[in-house]
Design an enzyme around this catalytic site. Structure first.
Site, mmCIF file in Angstrom:
data_model
loop_
_atom_site.group_PDB
_atom_site.id
_atom_site.type_symbol
_atom_site.label_atom_id
_atom_site.label_comp_id
_atom_site.label_asym_id
_atom_site.label_seq_id
_atom_site.Cartn_x
_atom_site.Cartn_y
_atom_site.Cartn_z
ATOM 1 N N ASP A 1 2.259 13.627 16.236
ATOM 2 C CA ASP A 1 2.386 13.745 14.772
ATOM 3 C C ASP A 1 1.004 13.724 14.118
ATOM 4 O OD1 ASP A 1 3.777 14.070 12.392
ATOM 5 O OD2 ASP A 1 4.016 11.924 12.066
ATOM 6 N N LEU B 1 0.811 -1.217 0.000
ATOM 7 C CA LEU B 1 0.000 0.000 0.000
ATOM 8 C C LEU B 1 0.841 1.261 0.000
ATOM 9 C CD1 LEU B 1 -2.885 -0.848 2.519
ATOM 10 C CD2 LEU B 1 -2.923 -0.956 0.024
ATOM 11 N N LYS C 1 1.744 -3.960 8.990
ATOM 12 C CA LYS C 1 2.808 -2.957 9.016
ATOM 13 C C LYS C 1 4.102 -3.609 9.479
ATOM 14 C CE LYS C 1 3.683 1.698 10.840
ATOM 15 N NZ LYS C 1 3.106 2.811 11.637
ATOM 16 N N GLU D 1 4.504 3.432 2.118
ATOM 17 C CA GLU D 1 5.605 3.376 3.065
ATOM 18 C C GLU D 1 6.044 4.780 3.438
ATOM 19 O OE1 GLU D 1 9.891 2.998 1.129
ATOM 20 O OE2 GLU D 1 8.567 1.401 0.460
ATOM 21 N N GLY D 2 6.698 4.874 4.586
ATOM 22 C CA GLY D 2 7.281 6.128 5.027
ATOM 23 C C GLY D 2 8.741 5.907 5.336
ATOM 24 N N VAL E 1 3.405 -0.615 4.711
ATOM 25 C CA VAL E 1 2.072 -1.121 5.026
ATOM 26 C C VAL E 1 1.547 -1.933 3.844
ATOM 27 C CG1 VAL E 1 -0.278 -0.544 5.703
ATOM 28 C CG2 VAL E 1 1.612 0.857 6.530
#
Length: 655
Positions: free
Chosen positions: A518, A409, A432, A411-412, A417
């Protein structure tokens, strides 16, 4: 099965290649400006090395903010960074001890903002490169304030040069440089060998002495003797600027002058908007960064200075040859980009269907006060510490057996994910995993598991399972869309419903001693019935625990205490309250409350600008504005003391 993997990997490579071609063309076309960097604060502590050491360890695009105090160094900047003061009201002072220059600029694209420079070097600032910006700097007591040597397309605006032997000096090879809105009061203000210096900006609309005028603004010269007969704050006659004769070389009759000298210091002029009635003078530029004292108060309609004729970047001199070629064949570039993107989209859709936004983790910073702007990389091989490789588009083999057919799906900076099917429970889930399997990332991911699995609330994404074996992972509630995907602004009723749900989720977490830190649209998911759910607790912190070594946040939603903990203390529940107000503002106004052209400007706006007004005329606008303003107070002690108080004020909203 092997054939399926081969086809999937081939599609991924083709899709990635097409995106890469488009990306490279865009980078080439727009000059390759840096899109990310980290923000560092420095207080002169010898235990962390000198300021020069910090500069040498920085990278292009980084921002270094100096805390108030004196820095007895001569520094050389050879990378494209921003160097400024953390507190503009109490600027840091670089005090040179001998040497050629207190600050030497030796690469392109440097920004100096809000500093003081003194000492006994030959120059305060020596510019030996191009495309630099010097603003809001005070230079005093030096033989030469600013020197330009073979330097072009620089901007020198909003500075104060006083009590120097010579204010500004430019050699014959320095071209297409703009000098305006500065204050000069030196034994000799300028000595120029080049015709390529512009001494006034493009025409603007400005307020002076209570009245509004239009026209260019030059510099304030303390020794100017002209008059102002029409009261517009501009001298009636140009102010001559001295040109020099070097050896036997004549100046060939060059006559330089400031055609719009200011009668009073720049702080008595307030720029309202760019003027569209008059054309800019050849070679002039509109400032990228006006002095704070000249900016229109923030409750007026903002002006995008980058969109006006003669705006930032409008300079004399030839185009870069590569840009000339790209300009001539712009239509070919657009066709190639469109085809590349179209091919990429088709292959992406055929490979994995719709890509859902599950919130992007903020990249970890290396020390307190750092910010790393998130970039979402293309799926690519990522080695773990054991030397194995896996692709971002696939779960690690150990989890693929548990979740066959999982779809990548998003990513960071910390995790990826996937969407998977839980056959036992008969439901979609989101899985995750860490993006890397090193000690630091593992510790951060384990902390997130520990915090998140204790939270069970309708407005918080639910964790179904979590473990560190066979690899660290979190199995959680699958929610298809995020708040960031719906587009802003949204109607008032919907905004209030969403913010109320987020506030209820935060209140629940705060009552259990957990702070998110955040809150932003990407971290708010929307269930099919519209229920907002908070995700991504990787930066959260439980009361009574020490600060983790990884500190990160999203700059546009950063709080004053995250940017300047020495002034406002450490983050806490008040941090979520601030970000809740920012989120409400974004939903109603369509943009974040504090903006700027770069990381330094955004940081300055967050720390110093007043909260802007929301563009609403409804019967609830006063209540909503009051909630936002109180949430966004710079001092945490002036904000709401709890989220419960925000919910109470939201009850006053008329449905």
């Amino acid at each position: 099965m092997a054939d399926g993997h081969t086809i999937g990997q081939r599609d991924c490579r083709i899709s990635t290649l097409s995106y890469t071609v488009a990306f490279l063309l865009l980078v080439l076309f727009f000059g390759g400006y840096p899109v990310s960097g980290q923000m560092l604060t420095y207080d002169g502590s010898t235990s962390t090395g000198s300021l020069q050491d910090l500069i040498n360890s920085s990278s292009d695009g980084d921002t270094i903010l100096l805390k108030a105090g004196q820095y007895p160094e001569n520094i050389l900047i050879d990378r494209s960074i921003i160097l400024g003061s953390l507190d503009q009201n109490n600027p840091a002072e670089i005090t040179a001890s001998g040497g050629n220059a207190a600050v030497t600029l030796r690469t392109n694209g440097i920004i100096l903002d809000g500093l003081k420079i003194s000492g006994n070097a030959r120059y305060g600032i020596l510019i030996e490169s191009d495309d630099n910006t010097i603003s809001n700097v005070t230079i005093s007591g030096l033989p030469r304030g600013i020197g330009l040597k073979s330097a072009s397309h620089n901007e020198i605006s909003g500075n104060t040069l006083v009590n120097n032997t010579l204010g500004i000096e430019a050699d014959r090879d320095s071209q297409a440089t703009s000098v305006f809105l500065n204050s000069f009061d030196n034994a000799e203000d300028a000595l120029i060998q080049s015709e390529g210096i512009s001494w006034s900006g493009s025409p603007v609309e400005y307020r002076y002495s209570g009245n509004v005028f239009s026209g260019p603004l030059g510099n304030y010269w303390a020794n100017y003797k002209g008059s102002d007969t029409n009261g517009d704050g501009i001298g009636d006659i140009p102010h001559p600027v001295k040109t020099s004769v070097i050896g036997a070389v004549s100046n060939n009759g060059i006559t330089e002058s400031d055609r719009a000298p200011l009668i009073r210091p720049p702080e008595e002029y307030t720029v309202i908007a760019a003027s569209i009635q008059s054309q800019p003078e050849p070679g002039s530029t509109l400032q990228k960064s006006l002095p704070l004292s000249m900016q229109e108060p923030v409750n007026t309609q903002p002006v995008n200075l980058n969109t006006v004729p003669g705006g930032p970047g409008t300079t004399t001199g030839p185009l870069n040859p590569s840009l000339e070629i790209l300009t001539q064949f712009w239509w070919v570039i657009l066709i190639v980009i469109a085809l590349s993107v179209a091919v990429g989209v088709l292959f992406e859709k055929s490979r994995r269907g719709k890509n859902h936004d599950y919130g992007q983790d903020t990249l970890p910073a290396t020390q307190s006060g750092n910010v790393t702007v998130v970039r979402k990389p293309e799926p690519s091989p990522a080695p773990d510490t054991a030397g194995h490789h896996h692709y971002a588009a696939h779960l690690p083999p150990a989890l693929e057996r548990k979740y066959p057919g999982a779809q990548y799906l998003a990513e960071g900076g910390v995790s990826r994910v996937f969407r998977a099917w839980d056959a036992k429970e008969g439901r979609d889930v989101a899985v995750k995993i860490p993006i890397r399997f090193d000690e630091v990332t593992g510790t951060q991911f384990t902390k997130e598991i520990h915090v998140w699995q204790e939270l069970h609330h309708p407005n918080i994404v639910e964790i179904y399972a979590a473990n560190i074996f066979p690899v660290p992972y979190i199995e959680m509630e699958y929610v298809e869309s995020s708040l960031a995907a719906i587009g802003f602004p949204v109607d008032e009723k919907k905004a209030v419903r969403i913010i109320r749900g987020v506030a209820q989720g935060l209140l629940y977490a705060h009552e259990r001693g957990i702070v998110h830190r955040d809150i932003k649209p990407q971290n708010i998911l929307l269930a099919p019935d519209g229920t907002p759910k908070i995700t991504d607790w990787g930066l959260s912190r439980a009361d009574g625990t020490k600060q983790s070594g990884i500190i990160g946040f999203s700059l546009e939603y950063a709080t004053p205490e995250q940017l300047a903990p020495n002034l406002y203390g450490e983050p806490g529940p008040w941090t979520d309250i601030y970000q809740l107000g920012a989120l409400l503002y974004v939903m109603l106004a369509g943009n974040v409350p504090f903006t700027g052209d770069g990381m330094g400007e955004v940081t300055h706006a967050i720390l110093h600008n007043e909260t802007p007004l929301i563009p609403s005329t409804s019967e609830n606008s006063e209540i909503l504005q009051g909630i936002i303003t109180k949430c966004l107070k710079k001092n945490p002690r002036e904000r709401y003391t709890s989220v419960a108080e925000i919910l109470s004020d939201l009850e006053k909203i008329h449905e």
